[in-house]
Design a protein around this motif. Structure first.
Motif, mmCIF file in Angstrom:
data_model
loop_
_atom_site.group_PDB
_atom_site.id
_atom_site.type_symbol
_atom_site.label_atom_id
_atom_site.label_comp_id
_atom_site.label_asym_id
_atom_site.label_seq_id
_atom_site.Cartn_x
_atom_site.Cartn_y
_atom_site.Cartn_z
ATOM 1 N N UNK A 40 0.952 -1.073 0.164
ATOM 2 C CA UNK A 40 -0.036 -0.076 0.099
ATOM 3 C C UNK A 40 0.779 1.284 0.080
ATOM 4 N N UNK A 41 1.886 1.237 0.558
ATOM 5 C CA UNK A 41 2.779 2.459 0.827
ATOM 6 C C UNK A 41 3.430 2.429 -0.411
ATOM 7 N N UNK A 42 3.907 1.581 -1.145
ATOM 8 C CA UNK A 42 4.667 1.669 -2.574
ATOM 9 C C UNK A 42 3.571 2.111 -3.482
ATOM 10 N N UNK A 43 2.332 1.645 -3.518
ATOM 11 C CA UNK A 43 1.388 2.123 -4.529
ATOM 12 C C UNK A 43 1.228 3.796 -4.415
ATOM 13 N N UNK A 44 0.955 4.026 -2.849
ATOM 14 C CA UNK A 44 0.744 5.625 -2.606
ATOM 15 C C UNK A 44 1.816 6.309 -3.011
ATOM 16 N N UNK A 45 3.217 5.962 -2.874
ATOM 17 C CA UNK A 45 4.301 6.546 -3.318
ATOM 18 C C UNK A 45 4.277 6.718 -4.838
ATOM 19 N N UNK A 46 4.066 5.705 -5.462
ATOM 20 C CA UNK A 46 3.824 5.706 -6.983
ATOM 21 C C UNK A 46 3.071 6.706 -7.498
ATOM 22 N N UNK A 47 1.737 6.687 -6.751
ATOM 23 C CA UNK A 47 0.708 7.721 -7.053
ATOM 24 C C UNK A 47 1.233 8.896 -7.150
ATOM 25 N N UNK A 48 1.896 9.185 -6.020
ATOM 26 C CA UNK A 48 2.409 10.707 -5.646
ATOM 27 C C UNK A 48 3.467 11.248 -6.666
ATOM 28 N N UNK A 49 4.349 10.169 -6.943
ATOM 29 C CA UNK A 49 5.427 10.346 -8.041
ATOM 30 C C UNK A 49 4.803 11.059 -9.262
ATOM 31 N N UNK A 50 3.558 9.900 -9.708
ATOM 32 C CA UNK A 50 2.983 10.134 -11.096
ATOM 33 C C UNK A 50 2.209 11.274 -11.087
ATOM 34 N N UNK A 51 1.698 12.057 -9.833
ATOM 35 C CA UNK A 51 0.961 13.130 -9.797
ATOM 36 C C UNK A 51 1.911 14.311 -9.659
ATOM 37 N N UNK A 52 2.939 14.377 -9.167
ATOM 38 C CA UNK A 52 4.145 15.495 -9.223
ATOM 39 C C UNK A 52 4.491 15.667 -10.719
ATOM 40 N N UNK A 53 4.727 14.630 -11.321
ATOM 41 C CA UNK A 53 5.041 14.613 -12.652
ATOM 42 C C UNK A 53 4.100 15.325 -13.559
ATOM 43 N N UNK A 54 2.998 14.767 -13.345
ATOM 44 C CA UNK A 54 1.779 14.971 -14.444
ATOM 45 C C UNK A 54 1.358 16.517 -14.122
ATOM 46 N N UNK A 55 1.342 17.106 -12.591
ATOM 47 C CA UNK A 55 1.262 18.516 -12.440
ATOM 48 C C UNK A 55 2.345 19.029 -13.124
ATOM 49 N N UNK A 56 3.513 18.778 -13.132
ATOM 50 C CA UNK A 56 4.625 19.650 -13.932
ATOM 51 C C UNK A 56 4.130 19.773 -15.261
ATOM 52 N N UNK A 57 3.727 18.628 -15.839
ATOM 53 C CA UNK A 57 3.257 18.532 -17.340
ATOM 54 C C UNK A 57 2.081 19.448 -17.681
ATOM 55 N N UNK A 58 1.110 19.228 -16.672
ATOM 56 C CA UNK A 58 -0.143 20.044 -16.908
ATOM 57 C C UNK A 58 0.294 21.837 -16.712
ATOM 58 N N UNK A 59 1.464 22.058 -16.207
ATOM 59 C CA UNK A 59 1.862 23.542 -16.163
ATOM 60 C C UNK A 59 2.308 23.992 -17.431
ATOM 61 N N UNK A 60 3.028 22.828 -18.145
ATOM 62 C CA UNK A 60 3.471 23.257 -19.531
ATOM 63 C C UNK A 60 2.194 23.181 -20.486
ATOM 64 N N UNK A 61 1.299 22.344 -20.431
ATOM 65 C CA UNK A 61 0.071 22.530 -21.220
ATOM 66 C C UNK A 61 -0.564 23.651 -21.193
ATOM 67 N N UNK A 62 -0.631 24.272 -19.741
ATOM 68 C CA UNK A 62 -1.594 25.715 -19.642
ATOM 69 C C UNK A 62 -0.610 26.788 -20.338
ATOM 70 N N UNK A 63 0.817 26.651 -19.941
ATOM 71 C CA UNK A 63 1.447 27.745 -20.254
ATOM 72 C C UNK A 63 1.398 27.902 -21.954
#
Length: 455
Positions: free
Chosen positions: A5-28
């Motif tokens: 469960x901890x590994x899955x949560x960490x994987x989700x957080x990593x993915x969300x951090x990267x995707x958040x950065x990506x969506x910033x680029x989308x918006x710009x």
């Protein structure tokens, strides 16, 4: 908490951090289109309707390239697809250099189409990804986080472009340009266009660096077809199958109309403000008005992250979005543009401009709510369903052209204090009324259908 469960949560957080950065680029990249519309109208000597080909060229790429993007991601995987999408965007940014050198509107449109193609690849990969990496009932909240990054970039982009690049727009007003002789006019307009070269080259270089970073990031791969449902089906068979799912088809229609509303609220406000004389002290304030719409959207996303799903369901949020949009469109059409308001630190503004910006609030939670509702129960067909939803972004290509044509064709001559009581730009917002009614219908009933026989 178990290790898995901890590994899955960490994987989700990593993915969300990267995707958040990506969506910033989308918006710009996306929300630079707003100030580019009045800029190209002046620099390339365009009509109102011609200037809206900026949005058409950009958003039509989503429709054309969404299905090919799905096939590309099938072959190369999600992570490689994200990197490749960034590289394509960078190529489009570099194309601004020859376009500005020759001041050729067609080349600018080609560059925007290439950038839109790169974003189609990114969006096709990223949106289904964020729906499935965590609990579906909180998908709208996760997409709202990404939306905040997207619209925060949309707030920054027009300000950065006008402050760092187009700060001298007061020297290039239509009246000053018209007063020049033919040779001086060509020289002035060429100089204006060349101001776009450096920022787009720098942006392209930054995006290329990001493509490399994403390639070697710890972003996990996902498998949307765990039961091997569609592995042996052709693309045509998959499309035929998902068209039997009314929640997806109605979701695609709703998303298309929502994107139309979002793009018009963000990209038309600058031209509308210019029509109403919103120049400010430096003569360029109308170029910054897209940031007002983005601010309203960021506020909406903050509300989404805070309230969904703990206090408000994503269905209720979509209902409220549709109702607010209907009210705002009716108010925009009804109120005289001579009605002014004063906000702290800002020049006096027509109230209708504030109302157009507030449509950002009604639009904010539509994308994060429609996606999970439309993709629900698709299983292995989620990927092709996501591609069809990406194609729905064509609403951002078609409706601005309709808006520009209506704004050009409506001619009301009654004047009050040298401002049209109802300008063509203002009345043209009427085309958004059916968009918000469809959003309301999808929230109330449309998303519940699972069979056309019961629709």
């Amino acid at each position: 908490m178990s290790n898995s469960s901890a590994n899955k949560q960490n994987s989700t957080l990593i993915a969300m951090a990267i995707l958040t950065f990506m969506f910033f680029i989308f918006g710009f990249v996306t929300w630079l289109n707003g100030p580019l519309i009045p800029f190209f109208k002046l620099a390339c000597e365009l009509t109102e309707s011609q200037a809206y080909f900026v949005t058409f060229a950009f958003y039509i790429a989503y429709f054309v390239m969404a299905i090919p993007s799905s096939g590309l991601i099938e072959r190369v995987g999600y992570k490689n697809g994200l990197s490749l999408g960034l590289i394509i965007i960078a190529v489009g940014a570099f194309m601004f250099y020859p376009a500005a050198e020759t001041r050729t509107f067609g080349l600018f449109l080609g560059a925007l189409f290439v950038m839109g193609t790169g974003l189609a690849v990114l969006q096709t990969a990223a949106n289904p990804y964020v729906v499935v990496i965590g609990p579906r009932e909180s998908a709208a909240a996760r997409i709202s986080v990404l939306g905040m990054a997207n619209k925060f970039a949309g707030f920054i982009a027009p300000l950065a472009l006008t402050t760092l690049v187009l700060s001298n727009m007061a020297d290039y007003t239509a009246d000053k340009i018209a007063a020049l002789d033919a040779t001086a006019k060509e020289t002035a307009l060429d100089s204006l266009a060349l101001q776009l070269q450096a920022p787009y080259i720098y942006m392209g270089l930054v995006i290329l660096v990001m493509a490399v970073l994403i390639k070697y990031s710890p972003l996990p791969e996902i498998n949307l077809d765990e039961e091997d449902t569609v592995a042996h089906q052709s693309l045509f068979q998959q499309i035929r199958e998902v068209l039997k799912r009314p929640q997806l088809v109605l979701g695609v229609i709703t998303l298309m109309l929502y994107v139309a509303a979002e793009v018009l609220a963000g990209d038309s406000i600058g031209s509308f403000g210019k029509k109403l004389g919103v120049y400010g002290d430096n003569g360029d304030f109308y170029l910054k008005l897209t940031s007002f719409t983005m601010t309203a959207m960021v506020i909406g996303y903050i509300l989404g992250v805070t309230l969904i799903p703990k206090y408000v369901s994503q269905v209720t949020a979509l209902k409220l979005s549709g109702l607010l949009g209907i009210v705002l469109v009716l108010a925009i059409i009804a109120i005289s543009p001579s009605t002014m308001v004063t906000l702290p630190g800002l020049p006096e503004l027509p109230l209708v401009i504030i109302l157009v910006a507030l449509m950002g609030l009604s639009n904010a939670l539509c994308w994060p709510a429609i996606w999970p509702m439309a993709l629900e129960d698709l299983g292995g067909y989620t990927k092709i369903g996501g591609a069809l939803l990406i194609m729905a972004i064509i609403g951002g290509a078609i409706f601005p052209l309709l808006y520009g044509a209506l704004a050009d064709s409506i001619n009301i001559t009654t004047q009050t204090n040298d401002i049209a009581v109802k300008s063509g730009n203002q009345l043209a917002y009427l085309i958004l009324l059916p968009c918000y009614f469809m959003i309301l219908f999808f929230a109330i009933k449309g998303h519940k259908y699972r069979s056309w026989s019961r629709a």
